[in-house]
Design a protein around this motif. Structure first.
Motif, mmCIF file in Angstrom:
data_model
loop_
_atom_site.group_PDB
_atom_site.id
_atom_site.type_symbol
_atom_site.label_atom_id
_atom_site.label_comp_id
_atom_site.label_asym_id
_atom_site.label_seq_id
_atom_site.Cartn_x
_atom_site.Cartn_y
_atom_site.Cartn_z
ATOM 1 N N THR A 1 -10.857 -5.493 26.785
ATOM 2 C CA THR A 1 -11.454 -5.628 28.152
ATOM 3 C C THR A 1 -12.826 -5.117 28.263
ATOM 4 N N PRO A 2 -13.661 -5.130 29.412
ATOM 5 C CA PRO A 2 -14.838 -4.593 29.375
ATOM 6 C C PRO A 2 -14.574 -3.041 29.851
ATOM 7 N N TRP A 3 -13.316 -2.592 30.155
ATOM 8 C CA TRP A 3 -12.956 -1.237 30.429
ATOM 9 C C TRP A 3 -12.176 -0.722 29.053
ATOM 10 N N LEU A 4 -12.319 -1.538 27.997
ATOM 11 C CA LEU A 4 -11.782 -1.167 26.636
ATOM 12 C C LEU A 4 -10.214 -0.879 26.927
ATOM 13 N N ALA A 5 -9.699 -1.681 27.458
ATOM 14 C CA ALA A 5 -7.951 -1.893 27.400
ATOM 15 C C ALA A 5 -8.004 -2.814 26.378
ATOM 16 N N SER A 6 -7.029 -2.666 25.458
ATOM 17 C CA SER A 6 -6.638 -3.722 24.599
ATOM 18 C C SER A 6 -5.965 -5.005 25.097
ATOM 19 N N ILE A 7 -6.270 -6.090 24.668
ATOM 20 C CA ILE A 7 -5.697 -7.257 25.049
ATOM 21 C C ILE A 7 -4.685 -7.864 23.875
ATOM 22 N N ILE A 8 -3.636 -7.849 23.901
ATOM 23 C CA ILE A 8 -2.640 -7.991 22.827
ATOM 24 C C ILE A 8 -2.290 -9.330 22.750
ATOM 25 N N TRP A 9 -2.900 -9.846 21.409
ATOM 26 C CA TRP A 9 -2.694 -11.233 20.558
ATOM 27 C C TRP A 9 -2.003 -11.010 19.303
ATOM 28 N N GLU A 10 -1.166 -11.922 18.880
ATOM 29 C CA GLU A 10 -0.884 -11.974 17.674
ATOM 30 C C GLU A 10 -1.975 -11.811 16.600
ATOM 31 N N GLY A 11 -1.566 -10.879 15.674
ATOM 32 C CA GLY A 11 -2.700 -10.677 14.784
ATOM 33 C C GLY A 11 -3.749 -9.402 15.064
ATOM 34 N N THR A 12 -3.548 -9.004 16.317
ATOM 35 C CA THR A 12 -4.158 -7.905 16.556
ATOM 36 C C THR A 12 -3.429 -6.516 16.213
ATOM 37 N N PHE A 13 -2.282 -6.505 16.039
ATOM 38 C CA PHE A 13 -1.135 -5.429 15.636
ATOM 39 C C PHE A 13 -0.308 -5.688 14.666
ATOM 40 N N ASP A 14 -0.029 -4.509 13.796
ATOM 41 C CA ASP A 14 0.847 -4.597 12.839
ATOM 42 C C ASP A 14 2.355 -4.240 13.378
ATOM 43 N N PRO A 15 3.488 -5.185 13.390
ATOM 44 C CA PRO A 15 4.673 -4.711 14.042
ATOM 45 C C PRO A 15 5.382 -3.877 13.227
ATOM 46 N N VAL A 16 5.282 -3.801 11.952
ATOM 47 C CA VAL A 16 5.882 -2.662 11.217
ATOM 48 C C VAL A 16 5.466 -1.290 11.582
ATOM 49 N N LEU A 17 4.094 -1.143 11.521
ATOM 50 C CA LEU A 17 3.402 -0.099 11.677
ATOM 51 C C LEU A 17 3.747 0.315 13.375
ATOM 52 N N ILE A 18 3.618 -0.437 14.090
ATOM 53 C CA ILE A 18 3.845 -0.253 15.606
ATOM 54 C C ILE A 18 5.598 0.465 15.703
ATOM 55 N N ASP A 19 6.251 -0.269 15.142
ATOM 56 C CA ASP A 19 7.817 0.262 15.349
ATOM 57 C C ASP A 19 7.958 1.599 14.714
ATOM 58 N N ASN A 20 7.365 1.930 13.544
ATOM 59 C CA ASN A 20 7.604 3.020 12.964
ATOM 60 C C ASN A 20 6.986 4.238 13.673
ATOM 61 N N ILE A 21 5.752 3.999 14.522
ATOM 62 C CA ILE A 21 5.118 4.802 15.245
ATOM 63 C C ILE A 21 5.917 5.150 16.677
ATOM 64 N N TYR A 22 6.357 3.970 17.390
ATOM 65 C CA TYR A 22 7.330 4.142 18.310
ATOM 66 C C TYR A 22 8.641 4.482 18.394
ATOM 67 N N LYS A 23 9.560 4.237 17.286
ATOM 68 C CA LYS A 23 10.964 4.278 17.520
ATOM 69 C C LYS A 23 11.187 5.721 17.353
ATOM 70 N N PRO A 24 10.645 6.434 16.601
ATOM 71 C CA PRO A 24 10.840 8.029 16.488
ATOM 72 C C PRO A 24 10.780 8.458 17.930
ATOM 73 N N MET A 25 10.176 7.977 18.822
ATOM 74 C CA MET A 25 9.723 8.668 20.223
ATOM 75 C C MET A 25 11.149 8.626 21.037
ATOM 76 N N ASN A 26 12.034 7.764 20.579
ATOM 77 C CA ASN A 26 13.290 7.564 21.155
ATOM 78 C C ASN A 26 13.221 7.310 22.671
ATOM 79 N N LEU A 27 12.302 6.363 23.002
ATOM 80 C CA LEU A 27 11.982 6.011 24.185
ATOM 81 C C LEU A 27 13.102 5.139 24.985
ATOM 82 N N THR A 28 13.287 5.111 26.348
ATOM 83 C CA THR A 28 13.941 4.472 27.077
ATOM 84 C C THR A 28 13.309 3.282 27.881
ATOM 85 N N ILE A 29 13.665 1.938 27.857
ATOM 86 C CA ILE A 29 12.693 1.013 28.344
ATOM 87 C C ILE A 29 13.486 0.406 29.501
#
Ligand SMILES: CC(=O)N[C@H]1[C@@H](OP(=O)(O)OP(=O)(O)OC[C@H]2O[C@@H](n3ccc(=O)[nH]c3=O)[C@H](O)[C@@H]2O)O[C@H](CO)[C@H](O)[C@@H]1O
Ligand SMILES: [Mn+2]
Length: 482
Positions: free
Chosen positions: A216-244
């Protein structure tokens, strides 16, 4: 902001006994810093902490305070007091003496006057003199403030509530166990730690999606297929033990959508994370039993029915707000509020996490703003002029940090009530209020229409994956009124 905070703390003196400083927008949309202060009021530390918060904010404010949306004039709480010194005006809310013994959660905000009718309560001279003393410890308050204010006067709002009232807000374990004299700071923004030796495709600086806009013009990402690596994302976020937390309303005949919603969520939504579903319904006995995988819970909360669908849809803001207050705040890190008449079809994972998350409505992403179905009547609190607007966001999803969604639902609910008092219902009920809120409180992450499609709509070439989609429904059959 988290990294900035730590960098700043390394360099600058921070008074001891400050815990969990958060940068937030306060309930008037002003930039503020909020922290627990384990100290009696009016101690040196208390005053030093205000100086610290002020100087910290001067380093973090990226936009001038003049742009803040303060909502309606006259919204200050009863008992608000103010004291003037030079160019600064200090406001306090609540009675400082009630909580004088044990410390408090302080919110230091910067902004413009909220109300010109705010008066000093004459009976509280002693608290005013205590506040005046705060000014005297500012080493150079005028220059501190002049950085920010330009021609307009800047106001400093100090509000606080007793830590006794704050007991139910969870404090991180490491903070709890540390001795109060040793400053421990943990921002809510976790480090993006990635495991060593994780193999994934090298990110390119030159190649990527060019058929869609991904920022966006205020530099927030717009999430589309191909803009992120799901394996990398999961490896970063899963250890945080978040509750959604996931709220879903199934009032009246909409309970019939629950089974598909829940069963497909189990397959695709935040797989591998702790998920707590909150199902709001007037028919608790009709909630289907669905097998939940480990780490996932479901609670059913009874709410009244209504004979107007508009009201059911709009009251979600209020009910989400009060449920965050009564339980979600203690039980989850992030929250997503979703429409029930929908199914998941593909991964919806941690790539969607952010402080304030909105989704672009599938019906309007190729339209100009003049065609967005914003509320256009100036009399409504959801009003957006023709020449303003970023995107048209869908009301079927709001998400983010629990506190940020709490603020959003509080503001939207209040604005909805003001409209109701003036016999106005915005064009698309809470969706209109949501769009107005997000125009002036920009989301930190925007989900592409992959995250909110509609089954009746043919897939378009830029949408490579449909992750969540509204089912085709017979309105006359499922809604109490048409
Ligand atoms: C895709 C999308 O962005 N949808 C939005 C849109 O139409 P929709 O047609 O999607 O609205 P809707 O009928 O799905 O109502 C929204 C939600 O309210 C709940 N509900 C509604 C009626 C009822 O009798 N029982 C019940 O439980 C249910 O969770 C439903 O999913 O406009 C609405 C405005 O009012 C909401 O902003 C919806 O989120
Ligand atoms: Mn819907």
């Amino acid at each position: 902001m988290g990294d900035q905070l730590f960098a700043f703390l390394e360099k600058q003196y921070m008074p001891p006994n400050i815990r969990r400083p958060y940068l937030l927008k306060d309930r008037f949309g002003q930039f503020c810093i909020q922290y627990l202060l384990n100290q009696p009021f009016y101690s040196e530390i208390y005053r030093a902490s205000i100086v610290w918060a002020m100087s910290y904010m001067t380093q973090c404010v990226e936009s001038p305070p003049g742009i803040y949306d303060l909502g309606q004039p006259g919204t200050t709480e009863p008992g608000c007091r103010r004291e003037r010194e030079g160019d600064a005006t200090l406001y306090t809310q609540a009675d400082p003496f009630q909580s004088a013994v044990e410390g408090a959660v302080l919110t230091i905000s910067l902004g413009r006057p909220i109300s010109s009718s705010t008066t000093i309560d004459g009976a509280r001279r002693s608290s005013i003199s205590a506040l005046t003393r705060i000014h005297t410890v500012w080493r150079d308050p005028a220059s501190l403030l002049n950085n920010l204010i330009g021609p307009d006067k800047l106001y400093v709002y100090v509000s606080f509530f007793s830590e006794r009232l704050n007991r139910d807000i969870p404090v991180d374990e490491d903070v709890k166990s540390s001795s109060p004299s040793k400053p421990m700071v943990r921002s809510r923004v976790w480090n993006m730690a990635s495991p060593e030796k994780l193999l994934y495709k090298q990110p390119s600086v030159l190649m990527g999606r060019t058929d869609v806009v991904t920022v966006t013009p205020w530099l927030a990402s717009i999430i589309w297929e191909g803009t992120f690596d799901p394996v990398l994302i999961d490896n970063i976020y899963k250890p945080m033990n978040l509750t959604i937390a996931t709220t879903v309303f199934a009032v009246g005949k909409y309970v019939s959508f629950l089974r598909d919603f829940l069963e497909t969520a189990e397959m695709h939504f935040m797989v591998g994370f702790n998920v707590r579903y909150y199902v709001f319904t007037d028919r608790p006995h009709d909630v289907p039993s669905v097998n939940l995988t480990q780490g996932r819970h479901l609670s059913v909360i009874q709410v009244p029915g209504s004979n107007r669908w508009q009201e059911i849809s709009a009251r979600r803001m209020e009910i989400i707000q009060t449920t965050i207050e009564s339980q979600i705040r203690r039980e989850a890190d992030y929250i997503f509020c979703l429409d029930v008449d929908s199914k998941f079809h593909a991964r919806w994972g941690a790539e969607s996490l952010g402080r304030l998350v909105a989704v672009i409505h599938p019906g309007y992403y190729d339209q100009t703003r003049a065609n967005f179905p914003y509320e256009r009547r100036p009399a409504s609190m959801a009003y957006i002029p023709m020449d303003e607007g970023d995107y048209y966001y869908g009301g079927a999803m709001i998400g983010g940090f629990v506190e940020d969604v709490y603020t959003l639902t509080t503001v939207c609910r209040n604005r909805f009530a003001v409209d109701a008092g003036n016999s106005i219902e915005a064009a698309w009920q809470e969706e209109s209020h949501l769009n107005r809120y997000l125009l002036y409180n920009k989301p930190s992450k925007v989900l592409s229409p992959e995250y909110l499609w509609q089954d009746f709509k043919a897939k378009t070439k830029e949408v490579k994956v449909i992750r969540f989609s509204g089912v085709i429904k017979n309105y006359a059959e499922v809604r109490p009124n048409v």
